[in-house]
Design a protein around this motif. Structure first.
Motif, PDB file in Angstrom:
ATOM      1  N   ALA A   1       0.832  -1.207   0.000  1.00  0.00           N
ATOM      2  CA  ALA A   1       0.000   0.000   0.000  1.00  0.00           C
ATOM      3  C   ALA A   1       0.869   1.261   0.000  1.00  0.00           C
ATOM      4  CB  ALA A   1      -0.936  -0.010   1.202  1.00  0.00           C
ATOM      5  N   LEU A   2       1.930   1.245   0.785  1.00  0.00           N
ATOM      6  CA  LEU A   2       2.832   2.401   0.824  1.00  0.00           C
ATOM      7  C   LEU A   2       3.541   2.605  -0.509  1.00  0.00           C
ATOM      8  CD1 LEU A   2       4.421   1.979   4.375  1.00  0.00           C
ATOM      9  CD2 LEU A   2       2.903   3.835   3.605  1.00  0.00           C
ATOM     10  N   ILE A   3       4.004   1.522  -1.085  1.00  0.00           N
ATOM     11  CA  ILE A   3       4.709   1.617  -2.370  1.00  0.00           C
ATOM     12  C   ILE A   3       3.758   2.130  -3.448  1.00  0.00           C
ATOM     13  CG2 ILE A   3       5.857   0.293  -4.179  1.00  0.00           C
ATOM     14  CD1 ILE A   3       6.856  -1.558  -1.838  1.00  0.00           C
ATOM     15  N   GLN A   4       2.534   1.610  -3.473  1.00  0.00           N
ATOM     16  CA  GLN A   4       1.567   2.050  -4.480  1.00  0.00           C
ATOM     17  C   GLN A   4       1.220   3.525  -4.313  1.00  0.00           C
ATOM     18  OE1 GLN A   4      -1.366  -1.037  -3.697  1.00  0.00           O
ATOM     19  NE2 GLN A   4      -0.933  -1.972  -5.680  1.00  0.00           N
ATOM     20  N   ARG A   5       1.209   3.985  -3.069  1.00  0.00           N
ATOM     21  CA  ARG A   5       0.871   5.383  -2.825  1.00  0.00           C
ATOM     22  C   ARG A   5       2.000   6.330  -3.234  1.00  0.00           C
ATOM     23  NH1 ARG A   5      -1.154   8.159   2.809  1.00  0.00           N
ATOM     24  NH2 ARG A   5      -1.255  10.258   1.963  1.00  0.00           N
ATOM     25  N   TYR A   6       3.226   5.987  -2.859  1.00  0.00           N
ATOM     26  CA  TYR A   6       4.339   6.913  -3.058  1.00  0.00           C
ATOM     27  C   TYR A   6       5.175   6.647  -4.313  1.00  0.00           C
ATOM     28  CZ  TYR A   6       3.177   8.534   1.589  1.00  0.00           C
ATOM     29  OH  TYR A   6       2.507   9.039   2.668  1.00  0.00           O
ATOM     30  N   TYR A   7       5.122   5.427  -4.829  1.00  0.00           N
ATOM     31  CA  TYR A   7       5.901   5.062  -6.019  1.00  0.00           C
ATOM     32  C   TYR A   7       5.026   4.272  -6.992  1.00  0.00           C
ATOM     33  CZ  TYR A   7       9.504   6.001  -2.546  1.00  0.00           C
ATOM     34  OH  TYR A   7      10.260   6.572  -1.567  1.00  0.00           O
ATOM     35  N   PRO A   8       3.959   4.880  -7.519  1.00  0.00           N
ATOM     36  CA  PRO A   8       2.975   4.117  -8.291  1.00  0.00           C
ATOM     37  C   PRO A   8       3.486   3.520  -9.601  1.00  0.00           C
ATOM     38  CG  PRO A   8       2.525   6.469  -8.425  1.00  0.00           C
ATOM     39  CD  PRO A   8       3.620   6.281  -7.412  1.00  0.00           C
ATOM     40  N   HIS A   9       4.596   4.009 -10.108  1.00  0.00           N
ATOM     41  CA  HIS A   9       5.108   3.502 -11.389  1.00  0.00           C
ATOM     42  C   HIS A   9       6.415   2.744 -11.225  1.00  0.00           C
ATOM     43  CE1 HIS A   9       1.953   5.774 -13.274  1.00  0.00           C
ATOM     44  NE2 HIS A   9       2.359   6.863 -12.651  1.00  0.00           N
ATOM     45  N   ASN A  10       6.664   2.256 -10.042  1.00  0.00           N
ATOM     46  CA  ASN A  10       7.924   1.581  -9.732  1.00  0.00           C
ATOM     47  C   ASN A  10       7.748   0.070  -9.841  1.00  0.00           C
ATOM     48  OD1 ASN A  10      10.140   0.440  -8.179  1.00  0.00           O
ATOM     49  ND2 ASN A  10      10.519   2.528  -7.471  1.00  0.00           N
ATOM     50  N   ASP A  11       8.777  -0.616 -10.347  1.00  0.00           N
ATOM     51  CA  ASP A  11       8.735  -2.081 -10.441  1.00  0.00           C
ATOM     52  C   ASP A  11       8.703  -2.747  -9.074  1.00  0.00           C
ATOM     53  OD1 ASP A  11       8.636  -2.187 -13.183  1.00  0.00           O
ATOM     54  OD2 ASP A  11      10.743  -2.694 -13.446  1.00  0.00           O
ATOM     55  N   LEU A  12       9.012  -1.996  -8.029  1.00  0.00           N
ATOM     56  CA  LEU A  12       8.940  -2.549  -6.680  1.00  0.00           C
ATOM     57  C   LEU A  12       7.526  -3.018  -6.348  1.00  0.00           C
ATOM     58  CD1 LEU A  12      10.625  -3.152  -4.190  1.00  0.00           C
ATOM     59  CD2 LEU A  12      10.220  -0.813  -3.407  1.00  0.00           C
ATOM     60  N   ILE A  13       6.530  -2.418  -6.988  1.00  0.00           N
ATOM     61  CA  ILE A  13       5.141  -2.860  -6.801  1.00  0.00           C
ATOM     62  C   ILE A  13       5.005  -4.312  -7.231  1.00  0.00           C
ATOM     63  CG2 ILE A  13       2.761  -2.592  -7.630  1.00  0.00           C
ATOM     64  CD1 ILE A  13       3.282   0.431  -7.767  1.00  0.00           C
ATOM     65  N   ILE A  14       5.546  -4.629  -8.395  1.00  0.00           N
ATOM     66  CA  ILE A  14       5.452  -5.996  -8.910  1.00  0.00           C
ATOM     67  C   ILE A  14       6.163  -6.965  -7.969  1.00  0.00           C
ATOM     68  CG2 ILE A  14       6.087  -7.551 -10.800  1.00  0.00           C
ATOM     69  CD1 ILE A  14       5.789  -5.172 -12.694  1.00  0.00           C
TER      70      ILE A  14
ATOM     71  N   LYS B   1      -2.179 -11.313 -12.487  1.00  0.00           N
ATOM     72  CA  LYS B   1      -2.037  -9.864 -12.626  1.00  0.00           C
ATOM     73  C   LYS B   1      -0.564  -9.475 -12.733  1.00  0.00           C
ATOM     74  CE  LYS B   1      -6.220  -8.753 -10.053  1.00  0.00           C
ATOM     75  NZ  LYS B   1      -6.767  -8.206  -8.798  1.00  0.00           N
ATOM     76  N   ILE B   2       0.254 -10.083 -11.904  1.00  0.00           N
ATOM     77  CA  ILE B   2       1.690  -9.798 -11.920  1.00  0.00           C
ATOM     78  C   ILE B   2       2.287 -10.144 -13.277  1.00  0.00           C
ATOM     79  CG2 ILE B   2       3.923 -10.522 -10.967  1.00  0.00           C
ATOM     80  CD1 ILE B   2       2.329 -11.036  -8.288  1.00  0.00           C
ATOM     81  N   HIS B   3       1.950 -11.338 -13.771  1.00  0.00           N
ATOM     82  CA  HIS B   3       2.497 -11.781 -15.057  1.00  0.00           C
ATOM     83  C   HIS B   3       2.073 -10.832 -16.175  1.00  0.00           C
ATOM     84  CE1 HIS B   3       4.136 -14.459 -18.042  1.00  0.00           C
ATOM     85  NE2 HIS B   3       2.979 -14.489 -18.664  1.00  0.00           N
ATOM     86  N   ALA B   4       0.803 -10.462 -16.202  1.00  0.00           N
ATOM     87  CA  ALA B   4       0.315  -9.562 -17.249  1.00  0.00           C
ATOM     88  C   ALA B   4       1.037  -8.215 -17.187  1.00  0.00           C
ATOM     89  CB  ALA B   4      -1.194  -9.370 -17.111  1.00  0.00           C
ATOM     90  N   ARG B   5       1.244  -7.711 -15.981  1.00  0.00           N
ATOM     91  CA  ARG B   5       1.917  -6.410 -15.849  1.00  0.00           C
ATOM     92  C   ARG B   5       3.390  -6.506 -16.253  1.00  0.00           C
ATOM     93  NH1 ARG B   5       1.693  -1.887 -11.091  1.00  0.00           N
ATOM     94  NH2 ARG B   5       3.138  -0.487 -12.115  1.00  0.00           N
ATOM     95  N   ARG B   6       4.060  -7.581 -15.818  1.00  0.00           N
ATOM     96  CA  ARG B   6       5.482  -7.758 -16.188  1.00  0.00           C
ATOM     97  C   ARG B   6       5.641  -7.811 -17.710  1.00  0.00           C
ATOM     98  NH1 ARG B   6       9.230  -8.985 -12.213  1.00  0.00           N
ATOM     99  NH2 ARG B   6       8.449 -10.100 -10.406  1.00  0.00           N
ATOM    100  N   VAL B   7       4.795  -8.609 -18.342  1.00  0.00           N
ATOM    101  CA  VAL B   7       4.899  -8.766 -19.799  1.00  0.00           C
ATOM    102  C   VAL B   7       4.571  -7.450 -20.498  1.00  0.00           C
ATOM    103  CG1 VAL B   7       3.935  -9.974 -21.803  1.00  0.00           C
ATOM    104  CG2 VAL B   7       4.527 -11.255 -19.735  1.00  0.00           C
ATOM    105  N   ALA B   8       3.562  -6.732 -19.994  1.00  0.00           N
ATOM    106  CA  ALA B   8       3.202  -5.452 -20.603  1.00  0.00           C
ATOM    107  C   ALA B   8       4.340  -4.441 -20.480  1.00  0.00           C
ATOM    108  CB  ALA B   8       1.935  -4.899 -19.962  1.00  0.00           C
ATOM    109  N   LEU B   9       5.024  -4.441 -19.349  1.00  0.00           N
ATOM    110  CA  LEU B   9       6.093  -3.463 -19.117  1.00  0.00           C
ATOM    111  C   LEU B   9       7.423  -3.853 -19.755  1.00  0.00           C
ATOM    112  CD1 LEU B   9       5.484  -2.565 -15.364  1.00  0.00           C
ATOM    113  CD2 LEU B   9       5.054  -1.113 -17.365  1.00  0.00           C
ATOM    114  N   HIS B  10       7.766  -5.148 -19.693  1.00  0.00           N
ATOM    115  CA  HIS B  10       9.125  -5.562 -20.068  1.00  0.00           C
ATOM    116  C   HIS B  10       9.176  -6.700 -21.081  1.00  0.00           C
ATOM    117  CE1 HIS B  10      10.451  -3.073 -16.750  1.00  0.00           C
ATOM    118  NE2 HIS B  10       9.677  -3.749 -15.932  1.00  0.00           N
TER     119      HIS B  10
END
Length: 150
Positions: free
Chosen positions: A28-41, A66-75
């Motif tokens: 929750a903290l990471i999503q709030r302060y670093y919403p575009h960071n790979d640390l979320i994944i 969800k994680i897999h879809a986001r990883r593939v979409a980003l990288h």
């Protein structure tokens, strides 16, 4: 970051019930302060792993998808995506989702792993092992499946 380390340490020490709320708070903290960071994944991946360790495989699989879809979409289908997809395939197999796990590993993950990592890489070999287990464990297993599993 320290909350994530604490959550991971609790999970590693099989204190999954204590780890999950710590990992969730960290996420929750990471999503709030670093919403575009790979640390979320990565933190979502820790949460999925903890859910699986708690025996909550269905919830873990939803998050893993969800994680897999986001990883593939980003990288694209890179080494991190292959590794997280491996754990997703193991979870599918553990849930008895053989009709989904087998083609996912055989048709998507193995070709990508061979291309990116080589046929003798540890992850590629683990994918082969997972496919063999899925073929063997499927209650509708036929002789051809056993031959493919070899």
């Amino acid at each position: 970051a320290s909350m994530g380390v604490l959550g991971s340490a609790l999970d590693e020490n099989r204190r999954h019930g204590e780890a999950l709320p710590v990992i969730t708070a960290s996420l929750a903290l990471i999503q709030r302060y670093y919403p575009h960071n790979d640390l979320i994944i990565d933190t979502q991946n820790n949460a999925a792993s903890t859910l699986a360790n708690m025996g909550r495989h269905e919830e873990a699989l939803v998050l893993m998808r969800k994680i897999h879809a986001r990883r593939v979409a980003l990288h694209g289908l890179d080494i991190d995506a292959i590794l997280s997809a491996f754990y997703m395939a193991v979870t599918m197999r553990n849930l008895g989702l053989f009709d989904e796990a087998k083609p996912f590993v055989r048709d998507q993950l193995l070709p990508a792993a061979r291309r990116l990592l080589g046929a003798d890489h540890e992850y590629t070999l683990n994918l082969h092992h997972n496919l063999a287990n899925a073929l063997r464990d499927d209650p509708r297993c036929i002789r051809d499946d056993l031959l493919e599993a070899e």
